[in-house]
Design a protein around this motif. Structure first.
Motif, PDB file in Angstrom:
ATOM      1  N   PRO A 125       0.829  -1.210   0.000  1.00 20.92           N
ATOM      2  CA  PRO A 125       0.000   0.000   0.000  1.00 20.92           C
ATOM      3  C   PRO A 125       0.865   1.262   0.000  1.00 20.92           C
ATOM      4  CG  PRO A 125      -0.709  -1.510   1.723  1.00 20.92           C
ATOM      5  CD  PRO A 125       0.583  -2.038   1.182  1.00 20.92           C
ATOM      6  N   TRP A 126       0.380   2.299  -0.656  1.00 18.94           N
ATOM      7  CA  TRP A 126       1.065   3.592  -0.623  1.00 18.94           C
ATOM      8  C   TRP A 126       0.802   4.221   0.733  1.00 18.94           C
ATOM      9  CZ3 TRP A 126      -0.614   8.738  -0.403  1.00 18.94           C
ATOM     10  CH2 TRP A 126       0.393   9.670  -0.642  1.00 18.94           C
ATOM     11  N   GLU A 127       1.825   4.833   1.344  1.00 19.13           N
ATOM     12  CA  GLU A 127       1.702   5.372   2.695  1.00 19.13           C
ATOM     13  C   GLU A 127       2.074   6.840   2.780  1.00 19.13           C
ATOM     14  OE1 GLU A 127       3.825   3.188   5.682  1.00 19.13           O
ATOM     15  OE2 GLU A 127       2.997   1.266   5.036  1.00 19.13           O
ATOM     16  N   VAL A 128       1.460   7.496   3.747  1.00 23.42           N
ATOM     17  CA  VAL A 128       1.827   8.847   4.174  1.00 23.42           C
ATOM     18  C   VAL A 128       2.203   8.724   5.639  1.00 23.42           C
ATOM     19  CG1 VAL A 128       0.945  11.155   4.696  1.00 23.42           C
ATOM     20  CG2 VAL A 128       0.318  10.038   2.559  1.00 23.42           C
ATOM     21  N   VAL A 129       3.284   9.397   6.029  1.00 23.88           N
ATOM     22  CA  VAL A 129       3.752   9.344   7.408  1.00 23.88           C
ATOM     23  C   VAL A 129       3.907  10.767   7.928  1.00 23.88           C
ATOM     24  CG1 VAL A 129       5.599   8.555   8.947  1.00 23.88           C
ATOM     25  CG2 VAL A 129       5.010   7.214   6.925  1.00 23.88           C
ATOM     26  N   GLY A 130       3.476  10.996   9.162  1.00 17.42           N
ATOM     27  CA  GLY A 130       3.639  12.313   9.770  1.00 17.42           C
ATOM     28  C   GLY A 130       3.321  12.277  11.245  1.00 17.42           C
ATOM     29  N   ARG A 131       3.435  13.413  11.871  1.00 18.52           N
ATOM     30  CA  ARG A 131       3.101  13.549  13.287  1.00 18.52           C
ATOM     31  C   ARG A 131       1.666  14.050  13.422  1.00 18.52           C
ATOM     32  NH1 ARG A 131       6.475  11.609  16.561  1.00 18.52           N
ATOM     33  NH2 ARG A 131       8.662  11.805  16.098  1.00 18.52           N
ATOM     34  N   VAL A 132       0.926  13.457  14.355  1.00 21.32           N
ATOM     35  CA  VAL A 132      -0.458  13.870  14.594  1.00 21.32           C
ATOM     36  C   VAL A 132      -0.452  15.265  15.206  1.00 21.32           C
ATOM     37  CG1 VAL A 132      -2.600  13.346  15.836  1.00 21.32           C
ATOM     38  CG2 VAL A 132      -1.196  11.483  14.927  1.00 21.32           C
ATOM     39  N   ARG A 133      -1.231  16.141  14.610  1.00 27.19           N
ATOM     40  CA  ARG A 133      -1.335  17.514  15.107  1.00 27.19           C
ATOM     41  C   ARG A 133      -2.779  17.821  15.473  1.00 27.19           C
ATOM     42  NH1 ARG A 133      -1.146  21.501   9.916  1.00 27.19           N
ATOM     43  NH2 ARG A 133      -3.370  21.453   9.696  1.00 27.19           N
ATOM     44  N   SER A 134      -2.970  18.864  16.268  1.00 26.82           N
ATOM     45  CA  SER A 134      -4.342  19.226  16.609  1.00 26.82           C
ATOM     46  C   SER A 134      -5.017  19.877  15.417  1.00 26.82           C
ATOM     47  CB  SER A 134      -4.442  20.150  17.813  1.00 26.82           C
ATOM     48  OG  SER A 134      -3.311  20.809  18.116  1.00 26.82           O
ATOM     49  N   GLY A 135      -6.311  19.737  15.396  1.00 23.67           N
ATOM     50  CA  GLY A 135      -7.097  20.308  14.317  1.00 23.67           C
ATOM     51  C   GLY A 135      -8.206  21.188  14.869  1.00 23.67           C
ATOM     52  N   ALA A 136      -9.211  21.414  14.051  1.00 22.70           N
ATOM     53  CA  ALA A 136     -10.333  22.278  14.432  1.00 22.70           C
ATOM     54  C   ALA A 136     -11.338  21.558  15.330  1.00 22.70           C
ATOM     55  CB  ALA A 136     -11.033  22.804  13.179  1.00 22.70           C
ATOM     56  N   ARG A 137     -11.177  20.256  15.518  1.00 26.76           N
ATOM     57  CA  ARG A 137     -12.046  19.424  16.364  1.00 26.76           C
ATOM     58  C   ARG A 137     -13.483  19.326  15.848  1.00 26.76           C
ATOM     59  NH1 ARG A 137      -9.317  18.250  21.408  1.00 26.76           N
ATOM     60  NH2 ARG A 137      -7.395  19.415  21.461  1.00 26.76           N
ATOM     61  N   ILE A 138     -13.653  19.531  14.567  1.00 26.76           N
ATOM     62  CA  ILE A 138     -14.983  19.414  13.960  1.00 26.76           C
ATOM     63  C   ILE A 138     -15.450  17.959  13.997  1.00 26.76           C
ATOM     64  CG2 ILE A 138     -16.310  19.670  11.836  1.00 26.76           C
ATOM     65  CD1 ILE A 138     -14.406  22.036  11.146  1.00 26.76           C
ATOM     66  N   GLY A 139     -14.552  17.030  13.637  1.00 31.13           N
ATOM     67  CA  GLY A 139     -14.900  15.613  13.666  1.00 31.13           C
ATOM     68  C   GLY A 139     -15.329  15.151  15.041  1.00 31.13           C
ATOM     69  N   ARG A 140     -14.627  15.618  16.064  1.00 25.92           N
ATOM     70  CA  ARG A 140     -14.953  15.238  17.441  1.00 25.92           C
ATOM     71  C   ARG A 140     -16.370  15.681  17.799  1.00 25.92           C
ATOM     72  NH1 ARG A 140     -12.070  14.074  21.971  1.00 25.92           N
ATOM     73  NH2 ARG A 140     -10.107  14.657  21.017  1.00 25.92           N
ATOM     74  N   THR A 141     -16.761  16.899  17.393  1.00 24.10           N
ATOM     75  CA  THR A 141     -18.098  17.394  17.732  1.00 24.10           C
ATOM     76  C   THR A 141     -19.201  16.582  17.047  1.00 24.10           C
ATOM     77  OG1 THR A 141     -18.151  19.042  15.953  1.00 24.10           O
ATOM     78  CG2 THR A 141     -17.248  19.752  18.075  1.00 24.10           C
ATOM     79  N   MET A 142     -18.844  15.904  15.936  1.00 19.00           N
ATOM     80  CA  MET A 142     -19.825  15.082  15.226  1.00 19.00           C
ATOM     81  C   MET A 142     -19.771  13.620  15.662  1.00 19.00           C
ATOM     82  SD  MET A 142     -19.843  16.552  11.334  1.00 19.00           S
ATOM     83  CE  MET A 142     -18.187  16.045  10.969  1.00 19.00           C
ATOM     84  N   GLY A 143     -18.864  13.288  16.594  1.00 16.13           N
ATOM     85  CA  GLY A 143     -18.741  11.904  17.044  1.00 16.13           C
ATOM     86  C   GLY A 143     -17.738  11.090  16.257  1.00 16.13           C
ATOM     87  N   PHE A 144     -16.925  11.743  15.436  1.00 16.26           N
ATOM     88  CA  PHE A 144     -15.917  11.075  14.626  1.00 16.26           C
ATOM     89  C   PHE A 144     -14.567  11.784  14.791  1.00 16.26           C
ATOM     90  CE2 PHE A 144     -19.980  10.431  12.477  1.00 16.26           C
ATOM     91  CZ  PHE A 144     -20.005   9.055  12.341  1.00 16.26           C
ATOM     92  N   PRO A 145     -13.937  11.654  15.966  1.00 21.20           N
ATOM     93  CA  PRO A 145     -12.656  12.323  16.153  1.00 21.20           C
ATOM     94  C   PRO A 145     -11.622  11.814  15.153  1.00 21.20           C
ATOM     95  CG  PRO A 145     -13.133  10.828  17.963  1.00 21.20           C
ATOM     96  CD  PRO A 145     -14.346  10.868  17.107  1.00 21.20           C
ATOM     97  N   THR A 146     -10.721  12.693  14.762  1.00 25.90           N
ATOM     98  CA  THR A 146      -9.734  12.331  13.748  1.00 25.90           C
ATOM     99  C   THR A 146      -8.322  12.654  14.200  1.00 25.90           C
ATOM    100  OG1 THR A 146      -9.943  14.481  12.653  1.00 25.90           O
ATOM    101  CG2 THR A 146     -11.342  12.686  11.829  1.00 25.90           C
ATOM    102  N   ALA A 147      -7.385  11.901  13.661  1.00 27.88           N
ATOM    103  CA  ALA A 147      -5.956  12.190  13.791  1.00 27.88           C
ATOM    104  C   ALA A 147      -5.588  12.954  12.526  1.00 27.88           C
ATOM    105  CB  ALA A 147      -5.163  10.897  13.907  1.00 27.88           C
ATOM    106  N   ASN A 148      -5.016  14.133  12.678  1.00 26.54           N
ATOM    107  CA  ASN A 148      -4.762  15.039  11.553  1.00 26.54           C
ATOM    108  C   ASN A 148      -3.289  15.089  11.179  1.00 26.54           C
ATOM    109  OD1 ASN A 148      -7.547  16.070  11.565  1.00 26.54           O
ATOM    110  ND2 ASN A 148      -6.950  16.908  13.540  1.00 26.54           N
ATOM    111  N   LEU A 149      -3.019  15.036   9.873  1.00 28.26           N
ATOM    112  CA  LEU A 149      -1.663  15.169   9.345  1.00 28.26           C
ATOM    113  C   LEU A 149      -1.659  16.261   8.287  1.00 28.26           C
ATOM    114  CD1 LEU A 149      -0.642  11.442   8.707  1.00 28.26           C
ATOM    115  CD2 LEU A 149      -0.130  12.832  10.707  1.00 28.26           C
ATOM    116  N   ALA A 150      -0.634  17.105   8.305  1.00 25.89           N
ATOM    117  CA  ALA A 150      -0.445  18.093   7.245  1.00 25.89           C
ATOM    118  C   ALA A 150       0.122  17.366   6.032  1.00 25.89           C
ATOM    119  CB  ALA A 150       0.511  19.183   7.708  1.00 25.89           C
ATOM    120  N   VAL A 151      -0.344  17.713   4.849  1.00 30.22           N
ATOM    121  CA  VAL A 151       0.105  17.020   3.641  1.00 30.22           C
ATOM    122  C   VAL A 151       0.554  17.971   2.528  1.00 30.22           C
ATOM    123  CG1 VAL A 151      -1.269  14.928   4.031  1.00 30.22           C
ATOM    124  CG2 VAL A 151      -2.278  16.846   2.792  1.00 30.22           C
TER     125      VAL A 151
END
Length: 181
Positions: free
Chosen positions: A29-55
């Motif tokens: 599989p093709w991969e992207v690697v990075g450090r998890v950073r904080s985001g706007a927390r929109i996913g969390r408010t909808m019940g789908f928290p996310t781990a965010n990577l800058a790309v």
């Protein structure tokens, strides 16, 4: 598909969102690697928290939703230690429903609980689920994310994490909602 393949052909597959086709050429599989950073927390408010990577500086497939394996660096582990792999649904794009302009990779790890801010995250793309689009509102988006997660789970149940990886089952991963951004 037999014969020699070129890197430009793999990039073409990726650019079209055909991550499965690119994986056939690459042998993994093709991969992207990075450090998890904080985001706007929109996913969390909808019940789908996310781990965010800058790309912004990475080559990436076309925007949309993907079934992925997410490899989370173990707490305190060296950066090259094999991660713990979790099934996930990932979004790559600019979040048009919220009129955002920064392109971001957001992964919702299924059946995961934990704080992974600052940890190294490997995203192994398995299959494209759908293209990016703008929704009329948060409720429409939330309903679609739920469908996307169900589809990602179906796809990933028939696959394994990248070679050498250890797949965590729901009990090992903590079969509850995740605590990410």
């Amino acid at each position: 598909e037999e014969g020699a393949f070129s890197a430009s052909e793999a990039r073409r597959y990726l650019g079209d969102g055909d991550v499965a086709g690119a994986a056939r050429i690459l042998g993994r599989p093709w991969e992207v690697v990075g450090r998890v950073r904080s985001g706007a927390r929109i996913g969390r408010t909808m019940g789908f928290p996310t781990a965010n990577l800058a790309v912004e500086r990475l080559f990436r497939p076309s925007p949309g939703i993907y079934a992925v394996w997410a490899g989370v660096q173990r707490a305190g582990a060296h950066w090259d230690t094999e991660p713990d792999w979790h099934p996930a649904a990932a979004y790559l794009g600019r979040r048009p429903t919220f009129d955002k302009t920064e392109e971001l990779l957001e992964a919702h790890l299924l059946d995961f609980t934990g704080d992974i801010y600052g940890r190294r995250l490997r995203i192994a793309f398995v299959e494209h689920i759908r293209g990016d689009r703008k929704f009329d509102g948060m409720e429409d988006l939330k309903a679609q994310i739920d469908k996307d997660c169900i589809r990602a789970r179906e796809i990933l149940s028939a696959t394994q994490p990248p070679a050498g990886a250890t797949k965590l089952n729901a009990a090992q991963a903590g079969a509850t909602k995740q605590a990410q951004s």
